[in-house]
Design an enzyme around this catalytic site. Structure first.
Site, short mmCIF file in Angstrom:
data_model
loop_
_atom_site.label_atom_id
_atom_site.label_comp_id
_atom_site.label_asym_id
_atom_site.label_seq_id
_atom_site.Cartn_x
_atom_site.Cartn_y
_atom_site.Cartn_z
N GLY A 32 25.19 -44.45 -40.61
CA GLY A 32 24.48 -43.17 -40.49
C GLY A 32 24.32 -42.82 -39.02
O GLY A 32 25.15 -43.17 -38.19
N ARG A 50 16.11 -52.56 -42.40
CA ARG A 50 14.91 -52.97 -43.13
C ARG A 50 15.08 -54.40 -43.63
O ARG A 50 16.14 -54.77 -44.13
CB ARG A 50 14.67 -52.07 -44.35
CG ARG A 50 13.98 -50.76 -44.04
CD ARG A 50 12.50 -50.95 -43.66
NE ARG A 50 11.82 -49.70 -43.36
CZ ARG A 50 11.73 -49.14 -42.15
NH1 ARG A 50 12.28 -49.72 -41.10
NH2 ARG A 50 11.09 -48.01 -41.98
N GLU A 74 6.75 -57.89 -43.19
CA GLU A 74 6.18 -57.80 -41.83
C GLU A 74 4.67 -57.60 -41.88
O GLU A 74 4.18 -56.93 -42.78
CB GLU A 74 6.84 -56.62 -41.11
CG GLU A 74 8.33 -56.84 -40.91
CD GLU A 74 9.04 -55.62 -40.34
OE1 GLU A 74 8.36 -54.66 -39.93
OE2 GLU A 74 10.27 -55.64 -40.33
N HIS A 127 10.13 -56.25 -34.74
CA HIS A 127 10.37 -54.84 -35.10
C HIS A 127 10.11 -53.91 -33.90
O HIS A 127 9.23 -53.05 -33.95
CB HIS A 127 9.51 -54.44 -36.30
CG HIS A 127 10.08 -53.24 -37.03
ND1 HIS A 127 9.92 -53.04 -38.38
CD2 HIS A 127 10.80 -52.17 -36.59
CE1 HIS A 127 10.52 -51.91 -38.74
NE2 HIS A 127 11.07 -51.37 -37.67
O1 A2R Z 1 25.55 -44.36 -48.55
P1 A2R Z 1 25.85 -43.30 -47.55
O2 A2R Z 1 27.29 -43.02 -47.40
O3 A2R Z 1 24.98 -42.08 -47.70
O4 A2R Z 1 25.43 -43.96 -46.14
C1 A2R Z 1 24.07 -44.16 -45.79
C2 A2R Z 1 23.70 -45.63 -45.90
N1 A2R Z 1 23.07 -45.94 -47.19
C3 A2R Z 1 23.54 -46.85 -48.05
N2 A2R Z 1 24.59 -47.66 -48.02
C4 A2R Z 1 24.81 -48.47 -49.08
N3 A2R Z 1 24.03 -48.52 -50.16
C5 A2R Z 1 22.95 -47.72 -50.26
N4 A2R Z 1 22.16 -47.75 -51.36
C6 A2R Z 1 22.66 -46.83 -49.17
N5 A2R Z 1 21.70 -45.92 -48.93
C7 A2R Z 1 21.96 -45.38 -47.72
O5 A2R Z 1 22.76 -45.87 -44.84
C8 A2R Z 1 23.93 -43.86 -44.30
O6 A2R Z 1 25.15 -44.01 -43.62
C9 A2R Z 1 22.97 -44.92 -43.78
C10 A2R Z 1 21.63 -44.35 -43.37
O7 A2R Z 1 21.85 -43.45 -42.35
P2 A2R Z 1 20.83 -42.30 -41.96
O8 A2R Z 1 20.25 -41.70 -43.17
O9 A2R Z 1 21.50 -41.42 -40.96
O10 A2R Z 1 19.62 -43.07 -41.27
P3 A2R Z 1 19.44 -43.58 -39.77
O11 A2R Z 1 18.74 -42.56 -38.97
O12 A2R Z 1 20.72 -44.11 -39.25
O13 A2R Z 1 18.42 -44.79 -40.04
C11 A2R Z 1 18.80 -45.88 -40.86
C12 A2R Z 1 17.67 -46.83 -41.14
C13 A2R Z 1 16.35 -46.19 -41.55
O14 A2R Z 1 16.31 -45.81 -42.90
C14 A2R Z 1 15.34 -47.27 -41.25
O15 A2R Z 1 15.24 -48.15 -42.34
C15 A2R Z 1 15.97 -47.98 -40.08
O16 A2R Z 1 17.33 -47.55 -39.99
O17 A2R Z 1 15.28 -47.64 -38.91
#
Ligand code: A2R
Length: 324
Positions: A153, A232, A261, A279
């Site tokens: 992401g 996470r 945490e 963290h």
């Molecule tokens: O699944 P996709 O193609 O929408 O990609 C998202 C991926 N993602 C997952 N991958 C596999 N299985 C899942 N169930 C799943 N759910 C989501 O994680 C996407 O590429 C990525 C999240 O990216 P963003 O929404 O842009 O979030 P960001 O700003 O990069 O932050 C990521 C995480 C946060 O949610 C906090 O937990 C941590 O980093 O700070």
């Protein structure tokens, strides 16, 4: 005009607390000695929630705030908030994306090199006066690494850009292959782990990703494998990780996040092949201030009738409907 009443769930930085106090009537929920009685008496007046930390914002709380319009959260991850329930009940949830992306990616590179080159252990070697009696052992290298990113992401891409500059090949796993991305997509996380020897997890928490990284992934990553987690802690089966580190199934791990945490398993804390951080990936004055400002700005914009600035996907429809 009446100032909107805001429920502040957890203590906040001065930049947040001071601005909230200027624009709203703020109730400091964590100081309540009897939260149930407080909610019964005052809950009907609350129109906004300022969320942060690990305190859940779920149906049991939001369901008792009948005038609630918006939950503005500090941080990009919002797995402690039941955003789906909020969206179904006409409540907007906002987070603080983008403003922390580069900071988290920077820290991730630090954690990668610290883990591969064992920087904390080397520093301990010097400080403990061991250098005169022996040079620090040679370490693993980034030079023979293939990188796998779980969750390409905003942050995943910023990490990938940096590692590209290091000359390392990159693949990724997510739920879907991304258009216009040149890194190779791998549809299965275990297969991604098999193809690489530096696996970096930066996917959100929550039910869909719980323990996604477990024994099978570590087995596939292999004895030269390094695992890094800046997303996470709940995404990882910590017992399986401890076992993999102890038995040499993988070479090392660098972790900024944990399942429970601020509690970190004592076994992990005692391991020399793990680099552990409390963290702190977004934890600079610069970036935490920007995150706090965005949290405040979401509330101010909302109550000024200008809509939410950064609604989360689950409540995007509510945000679009309410935008004037
Ligand atoms: O699944 P996709 O193609 O929408 O990609 C998202 C991926 N993602 C997952 N991958 C596999 N299985 C899942 N169930 C799943 N759910 C989501 O994680 C996407 O590429 C990525 C999240 O990216 P963003 O929404 O842009 O979030 P960001 O700003 O990069 O932050 C990521 C995480 C946060 O949610 C906090 O937990 C941590 O980093 O700070």
């Amino acid at each position: 005009m009446d100032r909107p009443e805001i429920l502040q769930i957890a203590p906040a930085m001065p930049v947040v607390a001071d601005q909230l106090a200027k624009s709203f009537t703020v109730h400091r929920f964590w100081e309540s000695s009897d939260p149930d009685a407080w909610l019964a008496e005052h809950g009907h007046r609350i129109r906004g929630v300022a969320a942060g930390g690990h305190t859940p914002v779920d149906e049991s709380l939001m369901g008792r705030l009948p005038a609630l319009e918006i939950v503005s959260s500090f941080g990009v991850g919002y797995d402690q908030i039941d955003a789906r329930w909020a969206g179904e009940h006409g409540i907007v949830v906002t987070n603080t994306p983008d403003v922390l992306t580069e900071e988290v990616a920077d820290l991730t590179i630090g954690l990668v090199i610290s883990t591969v080159r064992r920087i904390p252990a080397a520093e301990r070697h010097l400080r403990e006066g061991k250098w005169p009696s022996g040079t620090f052992p040679l370490t693993a290298s980034l030079r023979d690494r293939k990188v796998g990113i779980l969750g390409l992401g905003r942050i995943g891409k910023a990490i990938a850009t940096r590692l590209e500059a290091f000359g390392l090949p990159i693949s990724y796993h997510g739920r879907t292959r991304q258009e216009g991305v040149e890194y190779s997509f791998v549809a299965d996380p275990v297969e991604l782990a098999r193809q690489v020897n530096l696996l970096i997890s930066v996917i959100p928490g929550g039910g869909a990703t719980e323990k996604l990284v477990g024994a099978e992934v570590f087995e596939a990553l292999g004895p030269n494998g390094i695992f890094i987690n800046v997303g996470r802690g709940t995404v990882v089966d910590e017992a399986a990780l401890i076992e993999a580190l102890r038995s040499g199934k993988i070479l090392g791990a660098g972790l900024d996040v944990f399942a429970d945490e601020p509690n970190v398993p004592a076994e992990l804390a005692a391991m020399d092949n793990a680099v552990l951080l409390p963290h702190v990936a977004s934890g600079t004055v610069h970036t935490r201030t920007a995150m706090g400002q965005l949290q405040v700005d979401n509330l101010i914009s909302w109550f000024a009738g200008r809509g939410a600035l950064t609604p989360v996907a689950e409540t995007a429809a509510v945000a679009a409907r309410e935008k004037k």
